[in-house]
Enzyme design. Structure first.
Site, PDB file in Angstrom:
ATOM      1  N   GLU A  32      10.454   1.008 -57.646  1.00  0.00           N
ATOM      2  CA  GLU A  32       9.923  -0.215 -57.159  1.00  0.00           C
ATOM      3  C   GLU A  32       9.039  -0.788 -58.028  1.00  0.00           C
ATOM      4  OE1 GLU A  32       9.729  -0.002 -52.411  1.00  0.00           O
ATOM      5  OE2 GLU A  32       8.598   1.103 -53.242  1.00  0.00           O
ATOM      6  N   ILE A  33       8.135  -1.764 -57.803  1.00  0.00           N
ATOM      7  CA  ILE A  33       7.273  -2.562 -58.447  1.00  0.00           C
ATOM      8  C   ILE A  33       6.036  -1.737 -58.459  1.00  0.00           C
ATOM      9  CG2 ILE A  33       8.268  -4.892 -57.903  1.00  0.00           C
ATOM     10  CD1 ILE A  33       5.719  -5.202 -56.256  1.00  0.00           C
ATOM     11  N   TYR A  81       5.706  -6.657 -62.436  1.00  0.00           N
ATOM     12  CA  TYR A  81       7.210  -7.382 -62.160  1.00  0.00           C
ATOM     13  C   TYR A  81       7.420  -8.562 -63.001  1.00  0.00           C
ATOM     14  CZ  TYR A  81      10.771  -9.154 -59.383  1.00  0.00           C
ATOM     15  OH  TYR A  81      12.084 -10.018 -59.272  1.00  0.00           O
ATOM     16  N   CYS A 116      13.753  -2.212 -53.976  1.00  0.00           N
ATOM     17  CA  CYS A 116      13.317  -3.503 -54.239  1.00  0.00           C
ATOM     18  C   CYS A 116      13.525  -3.840 -55.666  1.00  0.00           C
ATOM     19  CB  CYS A 116      11.856  -3.069 -54.278  1.00  0.00           C
ATOM     20  SG  CYS A 116      10.762  -4.521 -54.751  1.00  0.00           S
ATOM     21  N   LEU A 117      12.557  -3.814 -56.824  1.00  0.00           N
ATOM     22  CA  LEU A 117      12.991  -3.996 -58.095  1.00  0.00           C
ATOM     23  C   LEU A 117      14.167  -3.173 -58.537  1.00  0.00           C
ATOM     24  CD1 LEU A 117      12.732  -4.519 -61.131  1.00  0.00           C
ATOM     25  CD2 LEU A 117      10.993  -2.908 -60.997  1.00  0.00           C
ATOM     26  N   ASP A 164      14.340 -10.029 -44.731  1.00  0.00           N
ATOM     27  CA  ASP A 164      13.722  -9.849 -45.936  1.00  0.00           C
ATOM     28  C   ASP A 164      13.238 -11.028 -46.704  1.00  0.00           C
ATOM     29  OD1 ASP A 164      12.903  -8.976 -48.674  1.00  0.00           O
ATOM     30  OD2 ASP A 164      14.740  -7.812 -48.864  1.00  0.00           O
ATOM     31  N   HIS A 195      11.723  -6.736 -45.586  1.00  0.00           N
ATOM     32  CA  HIS A 195      11.741  -5.861 -47.163  1.00  0.00           C
ATOM     33  C   HIS A 195      11.115  -4.614 -46.984  1.00  0.00           C
ATOM     34  CE1 HIS A 195      12.082  -5.945 -51.289  1.00  0.00           C
ATOM     35  NE2 HIS A 195      10.975  -5.498 -51.242  1.00  0.00           N
TER      36      HIS A 195
END
Length: 213
Positions: A32-33, A81, A116-117, A164, A195
């Site tokens: 993730e971020i 990010y 996520c990312l 989300d 999210h």
């Protein structure tokens, strides 16, 4: 931690978690971020406990090595990010995939799962490189690269939270329209989930949706 060779001559770290058997299919766990933090290492350990050789690569290494943030570091995580070179991050994920496939403990087959990312990077990996399969959890910005969907050649699964805020209804509709008809793609919607519904340490954790996913 292990060292992975990037496609452009650099080196970066990855957290490798092994199954009890010492052998199995590979899976790249895409961060993730917040970087390769305790949560992502825990996810890799979970997959290892289920028989996978799991590798979580450090995708922020070109900006800063060893980033491991929490949700309290939100602003710093967003800064990473925004500065991330997405194309290079996809290539680094592919380098991790290549590393796994050649690892003596891996069966040679390897896929990816991202959050996520990482959910977006899992999609991009699946259309730009050839993982044996890919899974994206609440990917952010997938809708921006749907013109590459025709390049998909392996199974792709996406999990989308209906609430989300980082993947609004318009984006969800675009993803369904572009990918839904493809027999290689499975999209699962969780209408009441937000999210990061699968992040056990997060405020939006939805145990029922996470278990189902």
């Amino acid at each position: 931690m292990i060292t992975i060779n990037s496609f452009d001559g650099g080196e970066f770290d990855g957290y490798l978690s092994m199954p009890a058997s010492g052998y199995g299919p590979g899976i790249v766990v895409i961060q993730e971020i917040f970087g390769v933090n305790q949560n992502m290492r825990g996810v890799a350990d979970w997959y290892a406990a289920h028989g996978f050789v799991a590798l979580c690569p450090d995708l922020f290494w070109r900006m800063e090595r060893g980033v491991a943030l929490t949700e309290k570091d939100w602003k710093k995580a967003i800064d990473f990010y925004k500065r991330l070179d997405e194309a290079k991050a996809v290539e680094d994920t592919a380098a991790a995939l290549q590393f796994l496939r050649k690892h003596s403990s891996c069966s040679g087959r390897a896929g990816a799962v991202g959050f996520c990312l990482g959910g977006n990077l899992a999609y991009l990996l699946s259309v730009r490189f050839k993982p044996d399969c890919a899974v994206g959890y609440y990917g952010v910005s997938i809708e921006k690269s749907l013109d590459e969907a025709n390049n998909l050649s392996a199974p792709l699964m996406l999990h989308i939270g209906g609430r989300d805020e980082h993947c609004p209804p318009e984006a969800q509709a675009q993803i369904h329209a572009a990918l839904g008809p493809n027999p290689l793609v499975k999209i699962y919607d969780y209408p009441e989930a937000g999210h990061a519904f699968g992040r056990a340490t997060g405020e939006h954790y939805d145990a029922a949706a996470a278990e189902l996913a």
